[in-house]
Scaffold this active site. Structure first.
Site, PDB file in Angstrom:
ATOM      1  CE1 TYR A  61      50.178 -20.546-119.100  1.00  0.00           C
ATOM      2  CE2 TYR A  61      48.539 -21.318-117.502  1.00  0.00           C
ATOM      3  CZ  TYR A  61      50.031 -21.256-118.346  1.00  0.00           C
ATOM      4  OH  TYR A  61      50.249 -22.552-118.973  1.00  0.00           O
ATOM      5  CB  SER A 211      48.164 -28.072-127.084  1.00  0.00           C
ATOM      6  OG  SER A 211      48.257 -27.297-125.986  1.00  0.00           O
ATOM      7  N   GLY A 216      43.312 -26.686-130.432  1.00  0.00           N
ATOM      8  CA  GLY A 216      42.400 -26.366-131.243  1.00  0.00           C
ATOM      9  C   GLY A 216      41.867 -26.111-132.741  1.00  0.00           C
TER      10      GLY A 216
END
Length: 335
Positions: A61, A211, A216
Site C-alpha cells: 500500500y 471491501s 464504498g
C-alpha cells in the site's frame, strides 16, 4: 471505549479480536484525494478508541512500497498504543515492470517480513498474510518459510488472501491458517457458493471480509463515475463503467429501501449483514473520514431479524452485479 464492541475468535485457536476492524489501505493508496499523515493518524486513533482495533495494512500500500505501514508505525512505536492494536499486514504483491506482480519465494517472504517489522516499528506482527498466491512457486515452499517466521516469534498468526480451496488446504497442512482475507459483501458474495466458505469452516479458518461496503458503492454515496477523483482506481474498474454502473445501482437502491425502513444507513445495513454471516466473520471497512468511521461503528448496534436477513439474501440472489472485480494490467493481483 464503547460498550457495544463485538469480539470474535480468530481461527480455531487464536485470540478474541474486534469483529469490526479497520482497513487502512485507503489512507495511502488507490482511492484518490489522499489526506495528510496527521489526518490519517486521527482516523486510526479514533478507530482504535471506538474499538476497531483489528487494523489491516500491506507492504504494497503506497506507492512507494511500505508507505501505509510506515504511517501506522509512527503510532505503533508508542507501546501504549501498540498494546491496544491487533496489527495485520501482508506480503507477496509488489510493483514490477509489468504493474502488480507476485512472489512467494521463501527468501522474499523473509525479506518482506523483516521490512514490515521495521516499517511498523514492532517486534512482531499479529497476523501475517500471503497477499496473493504465487502460482509459479509451490505453495508448500512459501508456507514452510512462514512457519519458520512463526516459530521465530516474528509473527503470531498466519493468513492467506484470495486463495482457492486447494491452495488453502495445502497451506493449512503445513501450518494452521487463522484467517482468509477475501472480498465479501452483497456486491461480492461468491464464497458462499464456490466452496471456499465451507472449506474454511471445516478447517476452522476465520473470514476477514475486505471491501465489505463494495468499495464504498453500497453506501449509496456514488451516482456516477464522475463522483470519483481523477486518480481513484474505481474510474477504470469494470463494475463502475457505463452500463455496469447503472445496472449495479439496482442493488444499492434495493438495499437502501430496506435500510430506510429500518432507520439505518445502507452502509450500516450492509456491515450488519456481513457480520451476521457467522461468528467466524470479521469485517474491515476503511475510510479517510472520522464521520464515516463513526457511521460504520454504528452498524454494531444494528440487529437484523431472520426476515430481514432473508430479504437481503433474496436481493443478493435476484440482482446480479455486472462487471469483473478487477480489470486492466495485473487483473486479480490488485490489492
Amino acid at each position: 471505549m464503547s460498550s457495544d464492541i463485538i469480539y470474535r475468535q480468530l481461527g480455531k485457536n487464536g485470540p478474541q479480536v474486534s469483529a469490526l476492524g479497520f482497513g487502512a489501505m485507503g489512507l495511502s493508496a488507490f482511492y484518490g484525494n489522499q489526506v495528510s499523515d496527521a489526518e490519517s493518524h486521527e482516523v486510526i486513533k479514533t478507530a482504535v478508541n471506538e474499538g476497531c482495533s483489528f487494523i489491516d495494512t500491506s507492504n504494497i500500500y503506497g506507492p512507494p512500497m511500505g508507505k501505509n505501514e510506515r504511517l501506522l508505525g509512527e503510532l505503533l512505536k508508542d507501546p501504549a498504543f501498540r498494546s491496544k492494536v491487533f496489527i495485520c499486514t501482508k506480503f507477496g504483491a509488489y510493483f514490477g515492470n509489468g504493474g502488480m506482480e507476485v512472489s512467494g519465494k521463501p527468501e522474499y517472504v523473509r525479506k518482506c517480513c523483516e521490512e514490515s517489522l521495521s516499517n511498523l516499528q514492532v517486534d512482531y506482527i499479529d497476523l501475517y498474510y500471503q497477499h496473493r498466491v504465487d502460482r509459479t512457486v509451490p505453495i508448500e515452499e512459501t508456507w514452510k518459510e512462514l512457519k519458520k517466521l512463526k516459530e521465530e516469534g516474528k509473527v503470531k498468526y498466519l493468513g492467506i488472501s484470495e486463495a482457492n480451496v486447494e491452495e488453502i488446504r495445502k497451506a493449512h497442512a503445513i501450518t494452521p491458517i487463522s484467517a482468509l482475507q477475501i472480498e465479501f459483501s452483497p456486491w461480492t458474495p461468491d464464497i458462499r457458493e464456490n466452496g471456499i466458505l465451507d472449506a474454511c469452516r471445516e478447517l476452522g479458518i476465520s473470514i476477514v471480509a475486505y471491501s465489505p461496503l463494495g468499495r464504498g458503492f453500497l453506501t449509496g454515496a456514488y451516482k456516477s463515475v464522475e463522483d470519483f477523483a481523477e486518480d481513484d482506481f474505481r474510474r477504470s474498474n469494470p463494475r463502475f463503467q457505463g452500463e455496469a454502473f447503472k445496472e449495479n445501482l439496482k442493488l444499492v437502491d434495493a438495499l437502501k429501501e430496506l435500510a430506510d425502513k429500518k432507520g439505518v444507513t445502507p452502509g450500516q445495513l450492509t456491515l450488519a449483514w456481513v457480520l451476521a454471516q457467522g461468528d467466524d466473520f470479521i469485517a474491515i471497512p476503511g475510510t479517510k473520514k472520522i464521520k464515516y468511521l463513526k457511521e460504520n461503528v454504528g452498524s454494531r448496534k444494528v440487529t437484523l431479524t431472520s426476515d430481514e436477513l432473508g430479504a437481503i439474501d433474496e436481493i443478493v440472489k435476484r440482482i446480479k452485479v455486472i462487471g469483473e472485480r478487477y480489470g486492466g494490467p495485473g487483473g486479480s493481483v490488485a490489492f
